[in-house]
Scaffold this motif. Structure first.
Motif, PDB file in Angstrom:
ATOM      1  N   ARG A   9       0.828  -1.194   0.000  1.00 52.01           N
ATOM      2  CA  ARG A   9       0.000   0.000   0.000  1.00 52.01           C
ATOM      3  C   ARG A   9       0.867   1.250   0.000  1.00 52.01           C
ATOM      4  O   ARG A   9       0.613   2.199  -0.717  1.00 52.01           O
ATOM      5  CB  ARG A   9      -0.891   0.016   1.243  1.00 52.01           C
ATOM      6  CG  ARG A   9      -2.333  -0.244   0.916  1.00 52.01           C
ATOM      7  CD  ARG A   9      -3.103  -0.442   2.174  1.00 52.01           C
ATOM      8  NE  ARG A   9      -3.916  -1.629   2.060  1.00 52.01           N
ATOM      9  CZ  ARG A   9      -4.491  -2.221   3.091  1.00 52.01           C
ATOM     10  NH1 ARG A   9      -4.318  -1.768   4.308  1.00 52.01           N
ATOM     11  NH2 ARG A   9      -5.214  -3.294   2.907  1.00 52.01           N
ATOM     12  N   LEU A  12       2.283   1.840  -3.332  1.00 54.18           N
ATOM     13  CA  LEU A  12       1.280   2.378  -4.243  1.00 54.18           C
ATOM     14  C   LEU A  12       1.061   3.863  -3.991  1.00 54.18           C
ATOM     15  O   LEU A  12       0.960   4.659  -4.913  1.00 54.18           O
ATOM     16  CB  LEU A  12      -0.049   1.629  -4.060  1.00 54.18           C
ATOM     17  CG  LEU A  12      -0.093   0.223  -4.652  1.00 54.18           C
ATOM     18  CD1 LEU A  12      -1.386  -0.469  -4.282  1.00 54.18           C
ATOM     19  CD2 LEU A  12       0.044   0.273  -6.160  1.00 54.18           C
ATOM     20  N   ASP A  13       0.976   4.218  -2.711  1.00 52.11           N
ATOM     21  CA  ASP A  13       0.770   5.625  -2.366  1.00 52.11           C
ATOM     22  C   ASP A  13       1.918   6.481  -2.884  1.00 52.11           C
ATOM     23  O   ASP A  13       1.713   7.551  -3.434  1.00 52.11           O
ATOM     24  CB  ASP A  13       0.661   5.797  -0.841  1.00 52.11           C
ATOM     25  CG  ASP A  13      -0.674   5.246  -0.352  1.00 52.11           C
ATOM     26  OD1 ASP A  13      -1.533   5.010  -1.208  1.00 52.11           O
ATOM     27  OD2 ASP A  13      -0.824   5.052   0.852  1.00 52.11           O
ATOM     28  N   ARG A  15       3.850   5.842  -5.369  1.00 51.48           N
ATOM     29  CA  ARG A  15       3.785   5.942  -6.815  1.00 51.48           C
ATOM     30  C   ARG A  15       2.769   7.032  -7.211  1.00 51.48           C
ATOM     31  O   ARG A  15       3.011   7.840  -8.098  1.00 51.48           O
ATOM     32  CB  ARG A  15       3.352   4.602  -7.414  1.00 51.48           C
ATOM     33  CG  ARG A  15       3.856   4.428  -8.826  1.00 51.48           C
ATOM     34  CD  ARG A  15       3.199   3.246  -9.483  1.00 51.48           C
ATOM     35  NE  ARG A  15       3.350   2.024  -8.708  1.00 51.48           N
ATOM     36  CZ  ARG A  15       2.535   0.969  -8.847  1.00 51.48           C
ATOM     37  NH1 ARG A  15       1.537   1.009  -9.704  1.00 51.48           N
ATOM     38  NH2 ARG A  15       2.704  -0.114  -8.146  1.00 51.48           N
ATOM     39  N   ALA A  16       1.647   7.030  -6.527  1.00 56.48           N
ATOM     40  CA  ALA A  16       0.617   8.021  -6.831  1.00 56.48           C
ATOM     41  C   ALA A  16       1.126   9.435  -6.573  1.00 56.48           C
ATOM     42  O   ALA A  16       0.854  10.358  -7.333  1.00 56.48           O
ATOM     43  CB  ALA A  16      -0.619   7.756  -5.985  1.00 56.48           C
ATOM     44  N   MET A  20       1.440  12.545  -9.162  1.00 61.02           N
ATOM     45  CA  MET A  20       0.877  13.856  -8.927  1.00 61.02           C
ATOM     46  C   MET A  20       1.878  14.943  -9.275  1.00 61.02           C
ATOM     47  O   MET A  20       1.552  15.945  -9.891  1.00 61.02           O
ATOM     48  CB  MET A  20       0.505  13.992  -7.462  1.00 61.02           C
ATOM     49  CG  MET A  20      -0.970  14.024  -7.231  1.00 61.02           C
ATOM     50  SD  MET A  20      -1.293  13.913  -5.488  1.00 61.02           S
ATOM     51  CE  MET A  20      -0.807  15.505  -4.941  1.00 61.02           C
TER      52      MET A  20
ATOM     53  N   GLY B 140      -8.913   0.173   2.844  1.00 66.58           N
ATOM     54  CA  GLY B 140      -7.456   0.213   2.900  1.00 66.58           C
ATOM     55  C   GLY B 140      -6.811   1.320   2.104  1.00 66.58           C
ATOM     56  O   GLY B 140      -5.715   1.166   1.578  1.00 66.58           O
ATOM     57  N   ARG B 142      -5.755   5.441   2.450  1.00 64.29           N
ATOM     58  CA  ARG B 142      -5.671   6.500   3.444  1.00 64.29           C
ATOM     59  C   ARG B 142      -6.740   7.557   3.186  1.00 64.29           C
ATOM     60  O   ARG B 142      -6.887   8.016   2.049  1.00 64.29           O
ATOM     61  CB  ARG B 142      -4.279   7.140   3.411  1.00 64.29           C
ATOM     62  CG  ARG B 142      -3.242   6.304   4.159  1.00 64.29           C
ATOM     63  CD  ARG B 142      -1.944   7.042   4.336  1.00 64.29           C
ATOM     64  NE  ARG B 142      -1.223   7.158   3.068  1.00 64.29           N
ATOM     65  CZ  ARG B 142      -1.041   8.301   2.426  1.00 64.29           C
ATOM     66  NH1 ARG B 142      -1.504   9.416   2.915  1.00 64.29           N
ATOM     67  NH2 ARG B 142      -0.361   8.320   1.300  1.00 64.29           N
ATOM     68  N   ARG B 145      -6.602  10.708   0.978  1.00 68.16           N
ATOM     69  CA  ARG B 145      -6.603  10.691  -0.485  1.00 68.16           C
ATOM     70  C   ARG B 145      -7.986  10.894  -1.090  1.00 68.16           C
ATOM     71  O   ARG B 145      -8.150  10.810  -2.313  1.00 68.16           O
ATOM     72  CB  ARG B 145      -6.004   9.374  -0.982  1.00 68.16           C
ATOM     73  CG  ARG B 145      -4.574   9.175  -0.481  1.00 68.16           C
ATOM     74  CD  ARG B 145      -3.887   8.076  -1.200  1.00 68.16           C
ATOM     75  NE  ARG B 145      -3.764   8.359  -2.621  1.00 68.16           N
ATOM     76  CZ  ARG B 145      -3.296   7.482  -3.491  1.00 68.16           C
ATOM     77  NH1 ARG B 145      -2.920   6.296  -3.097  1.00 68.16           N
ATOM     78  NH2 ARG B 145      -3.207   7.805  -4.771  1.00 68.16           N
ATOM     79  N   GLU B 148      -8.365  13.121  -4.150  1.00 66.55           N
ATOM     80  CA  GLU B 148      -7.622  12.847  -5.381  1.00 66.55           C
ATOM     81  C   GLU B 148      -8.536  12.275  -6.463  1.00 66.55           C
ATOM     82  O   GLU B 148      -9.600  11.753  -6.190  1.00 66.55           O
ATOM     83  CB  GLU B 148      -6.479  11.875  -5.076  1.00 66.55           C
ATOM     84  CG  GLU B 148      -5.398  12.529  -4.236  1.00 66.55           C
ATOM     85  CD  GLU B 148      -4.256  11.580  -3.913  1.00 66.55           C
ATOM     86  OE1 GLU B 148      -4.149  10.532  -4.563  1.00 66.55           O
ATOM     87  OE2 GLU B 148      -3.498  11.907  -2.997  1.00 66.55           O
ATOM     88  N   GLN B 152      -5.113   9.151 -10.365  1.00 69.20           N
ATOM     89  CA  GLN B 152      -3.975   9.115  -9.449  1.00 69.20           C
ATOM     90  C   GLN B 152      -3.892   7.790  -8.695  1.00 69.20           C
ATOM     91  O   GLN B 152      -3.041   7.605  -7.843  1.00 69.20           O
ATOM     92  CB  GLN B 152      -4.090  10.287  -8.468  1.00 69.20           C
ATOM     93  CG  GLN B 152      -3.914  11.626  -9.163  1.00 69.20           C
ATOM     94  CD  GLN B 152      -4.357  12.791  -8.301  1.00 69.20           C
ATOM     95  OE1 GLN B 152      -5.391  12.765  -7.677  1.00 69.20           O
ATOM     96  NE2 GLN B 152      -3.540  13.829  -8.259  1.00 69.20           N
ATOM     97  N   PHE B 153      -4.811   6.864  -9.009  1.00 68.79           N
ATOM     98  CA  PHE B 153      -4.817   5.570  -8.338  1.00 68.79           C
ATOM     99  C   PHE B 153      -4.468   4.459  -9.323  1.00 68.79           C
ATOM    100  O   PHE B 153      -4.729   4.580 -10.518  1.00 68.79           O
ATOM    101  CB  PHE B 153      -6.207   5.293  -7.751  1.00 68.79           C
ATOM    102  CG  PHE B 153      -6.567   6.205  -6.602  1.00 68.79           C
ATOM    103  CD1 PHE B 153      -6.405   5.769  -5.300  1.00 68.79           C
ATOM    104  CD2 PHE B 153      -7.052   7.474  -6.829  1.00 68.79           C
ATOM    105  CE1 PHE B 153      -6.728   6.598  -4.236  1.00 68.79           C
ATOM    106  CE2 PHE B 153      -7.377   8.310  -5.777  1.00 68.79           C
ATOM    107  CZ  PHE B 153      -7.210   7.871  -4.470  1.00 68.79           C
ATOM    108  N   SER B 154      -3.918   3.368  -8.810  1.00 72.36           N
ATOM    109  CA  SER B 154      -3.635   2.212  -9.664  1.00 72.36           C
ATOM    110  C   SER B 154      -4.925   1.402  -9.827  1.00 72.36           C
ATOM    111  O   SER B 154      -5.926   1.659  -9.162  1.00 72.36           O
ATOM    112  CB  SER B 154      -2.570   1.350  -9.016  1.00 72.36           C
ATOM    113  OG  SER B 154      -3.080   0.776  -7.835  1.00 72.36           O
ATOM    114  N   MET B 157      -6.299  -0.164  -6.686  1.00 70.92           N
ATOM    115  CA  MET B 157      -6.806   0.868  -5.786  1.00 70.92           C
ATOM    116  C   MET B 157      -8.154   1.385  -6.274  1.00 70.92           C
ATOM    117  O   MET B 157      -9.055   1.644  -5.487  1.00 70.92           O
ATOM    118  CB  MET B 157      -5.829   2.043  -5.711  1.00 70.92           C
ATOM    119  CG  MET B 157      -4.461   1.660  -5.199  1.00 70.92           C
ATOM    120  SD  MET B 157      -4.472   1.461  -3.416  1.00 70.92           S
ATOM    121  CE  MET B 157      -3.896   3.050  -2.914  1.00 70.92           C
TER     122      MET B 157
END
Lengths: 302, 324
Positions: A9, A12-13, A15-16, A20, B140, B142, B145, B148, B152-154, B157
């Motif tokens: 996680r 992933l965060d 990467r995001a 940005m 799961g 945060r 976010r 957003e 911006q998410f995979s 996600m």
């Protein structure tokens, strides 16, 4: 297992976050693409100069647009009268600036009206399809079959001259075009799964159109409106030229041109300057519109 | 009482030249808290069944020809569209196959979750936003976010966000249409684990549409195998997995490569599914079946119980000719 998940996680965060930093927002992307387009910037500069000129008209000239002075008739450009004077001795530069105000105002109102009405019809046709689409589309076809200026002349002739009537006359012709563009855009957006997902959450049709579809149609609407303002300015000039738009003594580019036509052999400033302003303005709006289209929808390019 | 009971659901798509028989006489039951797996190959009518339950069939050309969909005893096909809207997203919600396109690109994920809550629960915008953050945390992500945008998410996600939207109003039934097909395998397991966990927590029933029998084995309590718009085998997970009977089900199991054996080629079921606009008479699977006989051609097959809670649509199995 759980620790692994948490780690993933975080990655992933991260990467995001990087995304940005690189991606910025949609509008920054658009701006960056727009700034690369030289002719677009030229168009933007022309339009901005025009707007500044007409906006600050009272500061830029010492004359009144309708102050007549018989001895000063048909003066050629000089430092006192940069564009010369007309057949009543009025300062042409002043009349050009104030005339632009009328043209821009009418054009913006006309474009706004046709964009709003066009959006209503276009989104209804595109979203509901079927019979609704058939009825609206055939109606639009009929409107498209009538040449825009001819329609505006007919409406103006019925309503009589005047700024409000001119705006109304010009907006009717624009409805069909904007409705068609919105319809096509809505039809494309409608197929996205998030529209179906919105239905699956129990949203009403109106809410789906307002919240999920219309915000996605803004880009083509901006492009079409920009082009349409340019077209409307030409339409207003055309109507005024044949005496249906704005009545003298209110200055308007088309009507100045029309009066100047009588003196075209002996006194060129009265035809050349209005023609130049009309041409430059429309040129500027078209360049700007083209560049906006390329910037807002990069898929349309190349 | 059963949470959802579908009786004889038949859905057709009336095209200009022909009629597509997408779903034919399907009957299913989901009990509270239970997960039913709906398995079949592409075009078997799984998604159409799910859309039918949500009443999201595009009409025209689609049409629910006959049948009943009883949700908590109320026939969803008889209620008004306003009543149906209040059920969608609130009592029954749906997860779509592709999370990439199931989220609106121009709204933040927080707004999209809050929208459902605001729509169904009488609460202020503030509260809805607050609860959307809680939902994000639950899947799961945060809560910071929430502001957003989807890009911006995979993929995994995004599917979590889609699940958060679906579960935001604690629905009684969740329809998941191939929720993991678009995700890569490692993320698939995570998402499935999470869905199972949340489902148990909220005591939600689930209709899981998939063509992955491995997913079914891990997630479901009961299984329905669908072929050409019909249910060909239906039973509890144990019964059906330990004692699969229908030749099609056997073929599906046979086409899964084994970890122990070293084979060069996969072992698919030969042939193709019949054209749903021109379904053959008799058994629909006949053309691809190794055990077909003349009788199969003539006789319309019906679902027959071969053991308690396990039905099969095959006369050869029911007649005892065929045995596994």
């Amino acid at each position: 297992m759980h620790g692994h998940l948490v780690k993933e996680r975080k990655e992933l965060d991260l990467r995001a976050l990087e995304n940005m930093a690189v991606k910025k927002t949609l509008w920054q992307d658009v701006l960056a693409r727009f700034l690369k387009n030289k002719s677009g910037i030229a168009g933007f500069v022309i339009v901005v100069i025009m707007i500044l000129l007409i906006l600050f008209a009272p500061l830029l000239t010492r004359f009144d647009y309708d102050a007549q002075s018989f001895p000063d008739r048909f003066l050629y450009p000089s430092s006192l009268h940069p564009f010369g004077t007309d057949n009543f001795g009025r300062d042409l530069f002043t009349r050009m600036l104030y005339g632009g105000r009328i043209s821009f105002m009418i054009a913006i109102i006309a474009t706004f009206i046709s964009a709003v009405i066009g959006t209503i019809f276009g989104s209804a046709a595109g979203y509901f399809g079927g019979v609704v689409d058939t009825i609206i589309s055939r109606f639009l076809d009929i409107m498209m079959a009538i040449p825009g200026l001819l329609l505006a002349i007919a409406i103006s002739a019925v309503l009589g001259p005047g700024p409000i009537n001119t705006a109304f006359a010009l907006s009717i012709g624009g409805i069909a075009m904007s409705a068609r563009i919105i319809r096509a855009t809505v039809m494309a957006i409608k197929t996205n799964e998030y529209i179906e997902a919105a239905k699956a959450t129990g949203s009403r049709n109106f809410r789906i159109i307002r919240k999920h579809i219309l915000p996605n149609t803004i880009a083509p609407l901006i492009v079409n409106s920009t082009m349409s303002i340019g077209g409307s300015i030409m339409g207003i000039a055309g109507l005024s030229f044949i005496g249906l738009g704005v009545k003298p003594p209110t200055p308007e580019w088309g009507s100045i041109l029309n009066v100047g036509r009588d003196y075209i052999r002996d006194f060129w400033p009265m035809t050349v300057f209005p023609a130049l302003f009309i041409m430059l303005t429309i040129f500027g709006f078209n360049l700007l519109g083209d560049a906006l289209r390329d910037a807002l929808d990069p898929r349309l390019k190349d | 009482m059963n949470l959802l009971e579908i009786k004889g659901l038949t859905i057709h798509y009336a095209m200009r030249a022909n009629t597509v028989h997408a779903v034919n006489n399907v009957s299913l039951v989901i009990e509270p808290g239970q997960t039913l797996g709906l398995v079949g190959e592409t075009g078997a009518g799984k998604t159409t069944t799910a859309r039918g339950i949500m009443r999201l069939i595009q009409t025209p050309p689609g049409k629910i020809v006959s049948g009943e969909i009883l949700f908590e005893g109320v026939d969803l096909l008889k209620i008004s569209s306003a009543e149906m809207r209040s059920i969608r997203g609130k009592s029954i919600s749906m997860i779509f196959q592709d999370p990439m396109s199931a989220l609106n690109p121009i709204l933040t994920v927080g707004e999209q979750i809050a929208e459902v809550i605001h729509l169904h629960e009488k609460c202020s915008k503030r509260e809805a936003e607050e609860r959307s953050r809680e939902m994000l945390e639950m899947v799961g992500i945060r809560p910071e976010r929430a502001g957003e945008y989807p890009h911006q998410f995979s993929g995994g996600m995004k599917q979590r966000v889609v699940i958060a939207i679906a579960l935001a109003c604690s629905p009684k039934l969740l329809i998941a249409d191939e929720p993991t097909t678009a995700l890569d395998v490692t993320i698939q397991a995570q998402v499935l684990d999470m869905m199972r966990e949340l489902k148990d927590k909220l005591n939600t029933s689930m209709l899981l549409i998939t063509h992955d029998l491995g997913v079914v084995a891990e997630t479901c309590d009961a299984v329905a195998i669908m072929y050409a718009g019909e249910i060909v085998e239906y039973g509890s997970l144990e019964r059906l997995f330990h004692n699969p009977k229908h030749p099609y089900t056997l073929g599906l199991f046979g086409s899964i490569p084994s970890l122990d054996k070293d084979t060069d080629r996969l072992n698919p079921i030969r042939g193709l599914m019949p054209d749903p606009s021109a379904l053959p008479k008799g058994c629909k699977f006949r053309e691809r079946c190794d055990y077909a006989c003349d009788e199969c051609r003539k006789e319309e097959q019906s679902l027959r119980e071969i053991e308690p809670g396990h039905t099969v649509r095959c006369m050869r199995v029911a007649g005892g000719v065929l045995n596994g």
